[in-house]
Scaffold this motif. Structure first.
Motif, PDB file in Angstrom:
ATOM      1  N   ARG A   1      -3.339   6.041   7.951  1.00 40.19           N
ATOM      2  CA  ARG A   1      -3.395   5.112   9.073  1.00 40.19           C
ATOM      3  C   ARG A   1      -4.695   5.236   9.833  1.00 40.19           C
ATOM      4  N   PHE A   2      -5.178   6.467   9.962  1.00 44.21           N
ATOM      5  CA  PHE A   2      -6.431   6.670  10.678  1.00 44.21           C
ATOM      6  C   PHE A   2      -7.541   5.868  10.011  1.00 44.21           C
TER       7      PHE A   2
ATOM      8  N   ARG B   1       2.595  -0.507  12.492  1.00 45.94           N
ATOM      9  CA  ARG B   1       3.014   0.754  11.899  1.00 45.94           C
ATOM     10  C   ARG B   1       2.599   2.007  12.654  1.00 45.94           C
ATOM     11  N   ALA B   2       1.484   1.946  13.372  1.00 47.83           N
ATOM     12  CA  ALA B   2       1.090   3.149  14.087  1.00 47.83           C
ATOM     13  C   ALA B   2       1.924   3.231  15.350  1.00 47.83           C
TER      14      ALA B   2
ATOM     15  N   TYR C   1      -0.256   5.675  20.341  1.00 43.89           N
ATOM     16  CA  TYR C   1      -1.301   6.690  20.305  1.00 43.89           C
ATOM     17  C   TYR C   1      -2.264   6.353  21.437  1.00 43.89           C
TER      18      TYR C   1
ATOM     19  N   SER D   1      -3.537   2.676  22.055  1.00 45.82           N
ATOM     20  CA  SER D   1      -2.834   1.666  21.257  1.00 45.82           C
ATOM     21  C   SER D   1      -2.616   0.379  22.054  1.00 45.82           C
TER      22      SER D   1
ATOM     23  N   ILE E   1      -1.916  -1.602  11.619  1.00 45.81           N
ATOM     24  CA  ILE E   1      -1.976  -0.642  12.726  1.00 45.81           C
ATOM     25  C   ILE E   1      -1.099  -1.108  13.885  1.00 45.81           C
TER      26      ILE E   1
ATOM     27  N   ALA F   1      -5.775  -4.974   8.142  1.00 46.44           N
ATOM     28  CA  ALA F   1      -5.811  -3.588   8.612  1.00 46.44           C
ATOM     29  C   ALA F   1      -5.310  -3.523  10.052  1.00 46.44           C
ATOM     30  N   ALA F   2      -5.752  -4.484  10.875  1.00 47.39           N
ATOM     31  CA  ALA F   2      -5.325  -4.488  12.269  1.00 47.39           C
ATOM     32  C   ALA F   2      -3.817  -4.720  12.377  1.00 47.39           C
TER      33      ALA F   2
ATOM     34  N   TRP G   1     -10.808  -1.197  14.456  1.00 50.56           N
ATOM     35  CA  TRP G   1     -11.271  -0.598  15.718  1.00 50.56           C
ATOM     36  C   TRP G   1     -12.786  -0.722  15.837  1.00 50.56           C
TER      37      TRP G   1
ATOM     38  N   VAL H   1      -7.222   3.339   7.888  1.00 48.02           N
ATOM     39  CA  VAL H   1      -6.958   1.898   7.959  1.00 48.02           C
ATOM     40  C   VAL H   1      -7.354   1.367   9.334  1.00 48.02           C
ATOM     41  N   GLY H   2      -7.034   2.132  10.367  1.00 46.63           N
ATOM     42  CA  GLY H   2      -7.301   1.690  11.728  1.00 46.63           C
ATOM     43  C   GLY H   2      -8.775   1.679  12.067  1.00 46.63           C
TER      44      GLY H   2
END
Lengths: 314, 381, 273
Positions: A13-14, C88-89, C92, C95, C85, C81-82, A21, A16-17
């Protein structure tokens, strides 16, 4: 959050994010910081046409920050002169025009779109998809060309389409000056933004439990009461979402006032465009933009907080 | 004997080899413990049911065993090997999901082959095909090998999901609410089929269910979970006949619960008009709070019109007059809701044959209820 | 207002008329033989012929198609990808900021986004970016469209049964592979819809393209806007007609392919059984 499988996925995930970002920070947040920075700069005849507040001689090795509040001072000056008879307040007028236009556009879209979305949501299920697609279809075709279509319809000469009809029916003797005024801009805005109002309203109304208005009617409420006390409150999320989705971009709209308003309707979008383009006053354009975004924060927050669940039956 | 359930240390298994050992396993989400301090041994080839209402932590427990959830504390040992460091995709366990989770973009055969294709070293194509065939044959789905999951009925999907989870020959099969997605009509038959298949394959199996009938039909042993903790572990018979607490007693089957204080060999002060005789199995604290659980089928209902042709009331039976409040006629038996003097109530399940030739009591008629003292189970919590 | 009857129906018809009459007028006058865009002086296809000869326009269309395809592709990558996140993330640090950052481009007035990106691309310290031009337009469109793709992907992911991915994991598939063999195929319709939406937005965008264009990068909307300021000709009507026809067909096809229920793969079933 409930399911957080093996930690291997945490690492995935890191990575992917990282992409969104970095992309959004660099191409959206950083540019916005640049706007704020440039709004505090001094206009200059250079490329780019401003002197950054960080550009001065460094003090103790760190670049000094010397903001130039001239652009904001001009906006403030217009506001201060509000009570006086000073004639020339172009920026203030642009803000007032834009807010008024956006508010009127929102209101018209709501009045036009609510009964429409309501009927659509109650249409036979097999037809709904088709009807909705017909709303979306103009939205997919070129925005500029749709505005152009109105230029032909509203043309103020005797060859303007509406004028042709009016003259032909003998309703008017002279062609009406329909184009290049606030009314023309409003029509074009309502036309362009109507789908943004209809879609969230529809998504909300289609999920409205039809048994609730029925129950109210069964309990003896008159149709008007049913609407005001049941249907309207239950669809408030859709109304908020739709209104904000129209209002926010409408405030910054540039193309429609330019094409349908001619020189007569000054808006924030046009003022930014002019300062950015012909006037080459980037600090002023940036300051006007910063102030506009500041004004839009409240509607944006409202949209995020209240309107997000418009489609969901919360 | 019903107080045998130890509070610490794994539930012991008589005779069988321990296959899976769970040691004080816990899982915390934020501030709440979904699973707390669960210890359990499961034997080779055993079918074990984790039974509890929704939110009791049974699924979380299963997911920790599968590696889909990381335990907050405790250990999971499979054949003595700690699974903590083994990620989900390397665990020798396979799970059948409640929604079946069949991959919609793959055929039935593709779904069953999926797990085999992940094996390293790679399995030969022909071997995979043969294994898929074998598994589909086992669940009688060979004719559907080329179909997509959405073209199957619920029962067929369930069988494909089972074939898929068995294809890799897991050392432990995990079933998450295996039949919850099925129609009630076909559920019972499927229960037997599923048990038959699991026994034929000979795999150790843990199944999670909220349906007590399903647990009792399918499992060798049942573990009842409540609020994340194991309340009682035992065979279906043990738990039904000798529940160790009010939760077990009322969760499995229906029961009458009478509250009271212990005085000698009686329970007094409850909703039942007389002191209740009971047979103690452990040392009791006089004056302590307790409950008596009495299954509805243990209650004998006596009606004047029927005489005492049925089982006669004996002098040391618990007995009281009552009045029929409601009758639910269920064919082979009827459920009597009875009002007791003093405001209490109880239910009795009476077989139709009980009344013989005589007319059964009607609503509002007076009757007598009784039961032999050993039929009641005394519960201390 | 029980939605019933005549009034309601007329209202619906009226709104549809409001939406479609201008477009119909555009189409009708594209066939005029005269020079005036609002008077029908006999039927002819001369403006379509003019369209076919217009090299400047062809170049703009080609550029728009190219930027559109590139921006849509990049937007699908960034937006997917966004979306992953977003859904699923778990919480954090940052976020909530991410949620705002991903949705802001959709509501932020385009003039502001355009201005901010101009400042970025012309910043003296960032000359590496190459200044204004096609690349800058591509970045702007990607940023805007990624937000839309993220919304589509996120909503599809929320609908998706988590158990599918868990089942793949449980069957021995490593996490990264799970994403590509299970998640991506399952959310494929959202990816396709996202690509199409992004492509359309990019093709249609004027404000960003105009602010970020240099003389060598005139996209179709930039060209059209310039021509609207320099006298109207029915050639633009012809262009509009072509666009309306192409878009209608594309939307119909997309609707068929993407929004159809899963039964659409019935032929596969027939072959298998």
């Amino acid at each position: 959050m409930k399911a957080r499988p093996a930690s291997a996925q945490g690492h995935g995930r890191f990575w992917v994010g990282l992409l969104p970002w970095v992309w959004m920070l660099f191409f959206f947040v950083l540019p916005f910081a640049l706007i704020v920075n440039v709004s505090l700069s001094t206009p200059d005849l250079a490329v780019p046409p401003y002197v950054s507040p960080f550009a001065g001689a460094a003090v103790d090795g760190a670049p000094a920050f010397r903001p130039d509040p001239a652009s904001y001072a001009r906006l403030g000056g217009e506001l201060a002169a509000l009570g006086t008879l000073a004639a020339d307040r172009p920026y203030l007028a642009a803000y007032a025009n834009s807010l008024l236009l956006a508010a009127l556009t929102t209101l018209c879209c709501l009045v036009l779109g609510y009964p429409f979305a309501y009927r659509l949501a109650r249409a036979p299920e097999a037809m709904r998809n088709l009807l909705l697609m017909l709303v979306m279809l103009p939205f997919w075709t070129s925005f500029l060309l749709r505005v152009y279509a109105w230029m032909g319809l509203l043309d103020s000469s005797e060859t303007g389409l509406i004028n042709q009809v009016l003259l032909g029916l003998g309703l008017v003797a002279e062609p009406l000056p329909l184009l290049y005024n606030t009314g023309a801009v409003l029509v074009g805005m309502v036309y362009s933004y109507l789908p943004f109002m209809v879609l969230p309203l529809y998504a909300n109304l289609v999920k409205l439990d039809q048994r609730l208005p029925e129950a109210a009617r069964d309990l003896g409420a008159r149709p008007a009461t049913v609407f005001l006390r049941i249907t309207l409150p239950l669809s408030s999320r859709g109304i908020v979402a739709g209104s904000m989705l129209v209002f926010i971009p409408a405030v910054g709209e540039f193309v429609i006032p330019d094409l349908l308003g001619g020189g007569s309707v000054m808006t924030i979008g046009r003022s930014i465009w002019d300062d950015f383009g012909p006037n080459q006053d980037w600090p002023m354009a940036a300051a006007v933009a910063v102030l506009m975004v500041a004004m839009l924060i409240a509607p944006i927050v409202l949209l995020q907080r209240h309107g997000r669940g418009a489609g969901r039956g919360e | 004997m019903n107080e045998r359930m130890p509070q610490d240390g794994p539930e012991s298994l008589a005779g069988e080899r321990v296959h899976l050992r769970i040691e004080s396993l816990g899982k915390r989400f934020g501030d709440t413990w979904a699973v707390r301090e669960v210890s359990l041994d499961i034997g080779e080839r055993e079918i074990f049911a984790l039974l509890g209402s929704s939110g009791c932590g049974k699924s979380t427990l299963l997911r920790m065993i599968a590696g889909l959830e990381t335990p907050s504390c405790g250990r999971i040992l499979l054949d003595g090997e700690d699974l903590a460091a083994v990620p989900a995709h390397r665990r020798p366990t396979n799970m059948m999901f409640q929604s079946y989770a069949l991959f919609p973009h793959m055929t039935v055969a593709g779904n069953v082959a999926f797990g085999l294709r992940q094996l390293r070293p790679r399995m030969a194509r022909a071997a995979i095909a043969a294994r898929v065939d074998e598994m589909l044959e086992l669940v009688q789905m060979r004719a559907y090998a080329g179909r997509r999951p959405h073209a199957l009925s619920g029962g067929q999907q369930q069988r494909v999901a089972l074939a898929r989870s068995l294809a890799r020959e897991p050392r432990l099969l995990l079933l998450d609410e295996p039949l919850a997605a099925l129609d009630k009509r076909i559920r019972q038959q499927t229960q037997f089929e599923l048990v038959g298949l699991i026994r034929r394959v000979g795999v150790t199996c843990i199944l999670v269910t909220h349906d007590q009938e399903e647990a009792m039909t399918m499992a060798d042993r049942i573990g009842i979970l409540s609020e994340g903790g194991l309340v009682q572990v035992g065979t279906p018979g043990e738990i039904y006949e000798r529940p160790n607490c009010r939760f077990s007693a009322s969760f499995i089957g229906e029961t009458n619960l009478f509250h009271g204080r212990i005085e000698g060999d009686r329970l007094v002060g409850g909703e039942f008009p007389q002191p209740i005789r009971f047979v103690a199995t452990v040392a009791l604290q006089q004056g302590g709070e307790a409950w008596l659980s009495l299954r509805p089928e243990c209650v004998r209902v006596h009606h004047r019109a029927a005489g005492d042709a049925c089982v006669p009331e004996r002098p040391d039976d618990n007995a009281a007059p009552a009045e029929v409040a409601e009758i639910a006629y269920l064919g082979g038996r009827s459920i009597y809701h009875l009002r007791l003097p003093g405001g209490g109530s109880m239910i009795a399940s009476v077989p139709a044959a009980h009344w013989g030739e005589a007319a059964p009591p009607a609503r509002g008629e007076p009757v007598r209820v009784s039961w032999p003292a050993p039929d009641g189970v005394l519960l201390l919590r | 207002m029980n939605g019933g009857g005549w009034g309601g129906r007329m209202w619906v018809v009226g709104v549809y008329a409001f939406l479609y009459v201008p477009i119909l007028c555009l189409i009708v006058f594209s066939f005029t033989a005269g020079e005036i865009t609002t008077r029908f002086d006999g039927f002819s296809l001369r403006w379509y012929a003019a369209l076919a000869r217009d090299a400047e326009l062809h170049a703009a269309v080609l550029l728009s198609l190219r930027v559109g395809a590139l921006a849509a592709t990049a937007a699908v990558v960034v937006g997917t990808a966004a979306g992953v996140i977003l859904v699923r993330a778990g919480p954090y640090p940052g976020s909530r900021f991410f949620v705002g950052m991903m949705s802001a481009p959709m509501v932020m007035p385009e003039v502001v986004v355009g201005l901010s990106l101009v400042l970025l691309f012309t910043h003296p310290a960032l000359a590496v970016l190459g200044g204004r031009g096609v690349a800058a337009i591509w970045v702007a469109h990607t940023t805007l469209c990624a937000a839309y793709v993220a919304v589509l992907v996120a909503s599809r992911l929320r609908e998706m049964d988590r158990a599918l991915e868990e089942a793949a994991l449980d069957l021995g598939c490593p996490p990264l592979k799970v994403f590509f063999v299970i998640t991506v195929p399952v959310i494929a319709p959202a990816l396709a819809a996202g690509w199409l939406l992004a492509f359309t937005l990019s093709m249609d965008d004027f404000v960003l393209a105009a602010m970020l264009s240099d003389p060598g990068s005139t996209t179709l909307p930039v060209l059209v806007f310039a021509r609207l300021h320099h006298g109207l000709k029915p050639e633009i009507n012809a262009l509009a007609t072509v666009i309306v026809v192409v878009v209608s067909i594309a939307v119909l096809l997309a609707n068929r392919l993407l929004l159809a229920p899963p039964r659409a793969s019935a032929p596969a079933v027939a072959r298998g059984g």
